[in-house]
Enzyme design. Structure first.
Site, PDB file in Angstrom:
ATOM      1  N   ASP A  35       0.829  -1.199   0.000  1.00  9.01           N
ATOM      2  CA  ASP A  35       0.000   0.000   0.000  1.00  9.01           C
ATOM      3  C   ASP A  35       0.872   1.261   0.000  1.00  9.01           C
ATOM      4  OD1 ASP A  35      -2.274   1.515   0.092  1.00  9.01           O
ATOM      5  OD2 ASP A  35      -2.824   1.014   2.149  1.00  9.01           O
ATOM      6  N   ASP A  36       0.693   2.114  -1.006  1.00 11.12           N
ATOM      7  CA  ASP A  36       1.326   3.440  -1.064  1.00 11.12           C
ATOM      8  C   ASP A  36       2.852   3.410  -1.166  1.00 11.12           C
ATOM      9  OD1 ASP A  36      -1.153   4.588  -0.967  1.00 11.12           O
ATOM     10  OD2 ASP A  36      -0.828   5.714   0.869  1.00 11.12           O
ATOM     11  N   CYS A  75      -6.018   3.885  -4.113  1.00  7.61           N
ATOM     12  CA  CYS A  75      -6.217   2.573  -3.482  1.00  7.61           C
ATOM     13  C   CYS A  75      -7.313   1.699  -4.091  1.00  7.61           C
ATOM     14  CB  CYS A  75      -6.501   2.758  -1.994  1.00  7.61           C
ATOM     15  SG  CYS A  75      -5.212   3.645  -1.092  1.00  7.61           S
ATOM     16  N   ARG A  79      -7.015  -1.649  -6.831  1.00  8.10           N
ATOM     17  CA  ARG A  79      -7.303  -3.015  -6.365  1.00  8.10           C
ATOM     18  C   ARG A  79      -8.379  -3.664  -7.232  1.00  8.10           C
ATOM     19  NH1 ARG A  79      -4.662  -3.177  -1.354  1.00  8.10           N
ATOM     20  NH2 ARG A  79      -3.703  -1.118  -1.166  1.00  8.10           N
ATOM     21  N   LYS A 133      -5.275  -5.758   3.222  1.00  5.64           N
ATOM     22  CA  LYS A 133      -6.191  -4.667   2.915  1.00  5.64           C
ATOM     23  C   LYS A 133      -7.049  -5.010   1.695  1.00  5.64           C
ATOM     24  CE  LYS A 133      -6.179   0.129   1.312  1.00  5.64           C
ATOM     25  NZ  LYS A 133      -5.369   1.336   1.054  1.00  5.64           N
ATOM     26  N   HIS A 135     -10.492  -3.186   0.570  1.00  9.26           N
ATOM     27  CA  HIS A 135     -10.828  -1.844   0.079  1.00  9.26           C
ATOM     28  C   HIS A 135     -11.547  -1.800  -1.265  1.00  9.26           C
ATOM     29  CE1 HIS A 135      -9.575   2.637   0.713  1.00  9.26           C
ATOM     30  NE2 HIS A 135     -10.879   2.411   0.837  1.00  9.26           N
ATOM     31  N   SER A 158      -8.239   1.221   4.309  1.00  7.92           N
ATOM     32  CA  SER A 158      -6.941   1.722   4.751  1.00  7.92           C
ATOM     33  C   SER A 158      -6.901   1.841   6.277  1.00  7.92           C
ATOM     34  CB  SER A 158      -6.653   3.088   4.130  1.00  7.92           C
ATOM     35  OG  SER A 158      -6.663   3.021   2.731  1.00  7.92           O
ATOM     36  N   HIS A 224       0.957   2.532   4.261  1.00  8.99           N
ATOM     37  CA  HIS A 224      -0.007   3.624   4.390  1.00  8.99           C
ATOM     38  C   HIS A 224       0.099   4.208   5.795  1.00  8.99           C
ATOM     39  CE1 HIS A 224      -3.839   5.742   4.178  1.00  8.99           C
ATOM     40  NE2 HIS A 224      -4.015   5.337   2.930  1.00  8.99           N
ATOM     41  N   ASP A 276       0.165  -0.557  -5.012  1.00  3.64           N
ATOM     42  CA  ASP A 276      -1.124  -0.146  -5.581  1.00  3.64           C
ATOM     43  C   ASP A 276      -1.056   1.185  -6.322  1.00  3.64           C
ATOM     44  OD1 ASP A 276      -0.775   1.342  -3.252  1.00  3.64           O
ATOM     45  OD2 ASP A 276      -2.872   1.206  -2.619  1.00  3.64           O
ATOM     46  N   ASN A 277      -0.207   2.092  -5.862  1.00  6.09           N
ATOM     47  CA  ASN A 277      -0.095   3.413  -6.490  1.00  6.09           C
ATOM     48  C   ASN A 277       1.182   4.066  -5.986  1.00  6.09           C
ATOM     49  OD1 ASN A 277      -2.769   3.758  -4.351  1.00  6.09           O
ATOM     50  ND2 ASN A 277      -0.897   4.874  -3.851  1.00  6.09           N
ATOM     51  N   LYS A 297       0.965   9.554  -5.755  1.00  8.30           N
ATOM     52  CA  LYS A 297      -0.419   9.080  -5.608  1.00  8.30           C
ATOM     53  C   LYS A 297      -1.418  10.145  -6.069  1.00  8.30           C
ATOM     54  CE  LYS A 297      -3.365   7.276  -1.850  1.00  8.30           C
ATOM     55  NZ  LYS A 297      -3.327   6.861  -0.414  1.00  8.30           N
TER      56      LYS A 297
END
Length: 564
Positions: A35-36, A75, A79, A133, A135, A158, A224, A276-277, A297
């Protein structure tokens, strides 16, 4: 003379034997989805002082994929794209006009009409598990078990979207679920990584022992904000709390990889690692690095779209290999289905899959070329109802959804990228008239746009405009925008609606007070503009080339290991 019935039975028996033999060779899949994490946050992508020895070791044992794009730079949409192999705008999961994510009370989610890689591979006999996660919707019909995952151990969104010791905010406590059952609320984040490792290790052991092919989707809750860790990783990195969180992710990756090897299935397991980003640049030191790329992001600049990535498969993917061919998060879907001969289970309804089979690239076959002639980059939904501009306003173009595109251009060397709409760290969104144009392989940082007066500008942009129009024409504009359905507090996850009878000093829905009273790392300075007392972090750990699991299961083989 053999009777026809006997001949048919023998032929059928031989067919079954052949099928079973083929199925016994099916690969396992492990997907690490961080994540992130920014492109520049790992050692293998060039960070000078981030310690990611386990991630780096796997990357160097496999193929580094240096031109890996996300499905959308935020996010929930990213996904949805990875799970379905489709741009999230096709499933109604692209957000509003400028993107967005599902909330903790969302009415919508990834529709059940969408097909995930888990639902398809389950039909092929795979065991499927999701950890981490999710989401893409917290309501029952959108949960992992209703999208093909037979097992799940998950957080709905998140980690900053629920209250916990690490982020005591005016929201419901952050839940952790096993399938549909709430286990902790709020979850004790300092123990979460160890729980993820335990769940993954048990799943791998059981399925390997049963000789059943498996898919393990590990969507980490790191990195995150809040950048939580256990005690061992607290203040362990020269990069501060964010570095601590990255190093805990590295521990998780090394631990799961060790479990695969200990189970004796490493040579039958294809591992993907990506994020993810891009990094959350607005959060300054609490966010990551986009390396050589611009922005992060939320944006369709390279820093938002390009992710650190590799594929690892001992004996099948050459070690120390690298490809700069264009690949995507959505390609995971079609690559797994193709390698497992499972495309026959896709619905025959004409739906468009944007992901491509990247097996020629990672297995170095047929020249190892990308199947992406162009790659569209969406910043939000197309013509979303929440667009703040009317159609007569020039700014209405910002609501076009498709903000940028990268294509091969006939008779031109390399690839070119156009920006029709751009977003920046401060949140401003600009319509670019005329569009910005870059030779993206020469100009990775998108610093030197090709001048409109260049004689090649009009020729190249004509191709990109046509490809953009074709991409928009391929969309079904009647798809329900799931995020714009809004929220309803009745759909929030609450393990104990009457919790204040037992815990009157804690928010309603509290089941486990340890989530509020457990370990938190000493505060560090997130805002670089306010760090007035020197280094925001005091290191208190050193690293050696060995470590142990938190759960006291010692693994002898693993890469570079931690010892505290």
């Amino acid at each position: 003379i053999m009777c026809p019935l006997l001949f048919t039975l023998i032929a059928l028996f031989n067919f079954v034997v052949v099928c079973l033999a083929n199925d016994s060779d099916l690969p396992n899949y492990v997907i690490f989805f961080v994540d992130d994490m920014g492109y520049g946050d790992c050692g293998f992508t060039g960070h000078p002082n981030m310690r990611t020895p386990n991630i780096d070791s796997l990357a160097l044992e496999g193929m580094i994929l240096s031109t890996w794009y996300t499905g959308q730079p935020i996010c929930s949409p990213s996904r949805a794209a990875m799970l379905t192999g489709r741009y999230p705008v096709r499933s109604g999961c692209a957000g509003g006009w400028s993107g967005g994510v599902f909330s903790d009370t969302s009415i919508g989610g990834l529709p059940q009409s969408e097909v995930t890689f888990a639902s398809v591979l389950s039909k092929k006999g795979y065991a499927t598990k999701m950890i981490g996660k999710w989401h893409v919707g917290q309501r029952n019909e959108f949960q992992p078990e209703n999208h093909g995952f037979q097992e799940s151990f998950w957080i709905p969104y998140s980690v900053d979207m629920g209250s916990s010791a690490w982020l005591p905010v005016n929201r419901l406590p952050l839940p952790l679920l096993n399938g549909p059952t709430v286990l902790q609320q709020p979850v004790d984040l300092s123990t979460l990584t160890s729980l993820y490792v335990d769940e993954a290790t048990q799943f791998i052991r059981e399925k390997a022992a049963a000789q059943q092919p498996f898919v393990l989707y590990m969507a980490t809750s790191h990195v995150h904000v809040p950048d939580f860790t256990n005690e061992k990783f607290c203040n362990s990195s020269v990069r501060g709390r964010y570095g601590d969180a990255v190093q805990e992710v590295d521990f998780l990756v090394g631990s799961v990889s060790a479990a695969v090897k200990a189970a004796g299935v490493a040579d039958r397991t294809l591992t993907f690692f990506t994020a993810d980003n891009g990094p959350w640049k607005q959060l300054k030191l609490a966010g990551g690095s986009s390396g050589p790329f611009y922005m992060g992001k939320f944006t369709t600049w390279e820093g938002g779209m390009r992710q650190p990535a590799f594929a690892h498969w001992p004996g099948r993917i050459a070690a120390n290999s690298r490809s700069s061919e264009v690949v995507s998060t959505m390609d995971i879907f079609m690559t797994m289905l193709t390698l497992s001969n499972a495309t026959q289970y896709l619905p025959n309804d004409g739906r468009i899959y944007d992901g491509k089979d990247m097996s020629d690239i990672i297995l170095n076959r047929n020249g190892g070329k990308s199947l992406h002639e162009c790659y569209a980059m969406y910043g939000g939904a197309v013509n979303a109802s929440n667009c703040p501009y009317n159609e007569t306003d020039a700014r209405y173009a910002a609501c076009s959804g498709l903000w940028a595109m990268r294509c091969r251009i006939p008779n031109y060397e390399g690839m070119y990228k156009a920006h029709w709409v751009t977003r920046f760290t401060n949140g401003s969104i600009l319509v670019q008239v005329p569009p910005l144009l870059f030779q993206i392989e020469w100009d990775l940082s998108e610093e030197h746009p090709i001048s409109v007066s260049n004689t090649n500008y009009a020729i190249i942009m004509a191709v990109l405009e046509q490809k953009r129009a074709e991409a928009l024409q391929s969309l079904d504009m009647t798809v329900t925008n799931q995020m714009l359905l809004g929220g309803n507090s009745d759909f929030a996850i609450c393990g104990d609606p009457n919790s204040q009878e037992k815990y009157p000093n804690y928010p309603n829905c509290t089941m486990t007070v340890e989530g509020f009273t457990g370990f938190t790392c000493d505060p560090v300075c997130y805002d670089e503009d306010s760090c007035t007392h020197g280094s925001p972090v005091t290191l208190r750990h050193t690293f050696e080339d060995e470590y142990k699991y938190d759960n006291n299961v010692v693994v002898t083989d693993v890469r570079v290991q931690y010892n505290f």
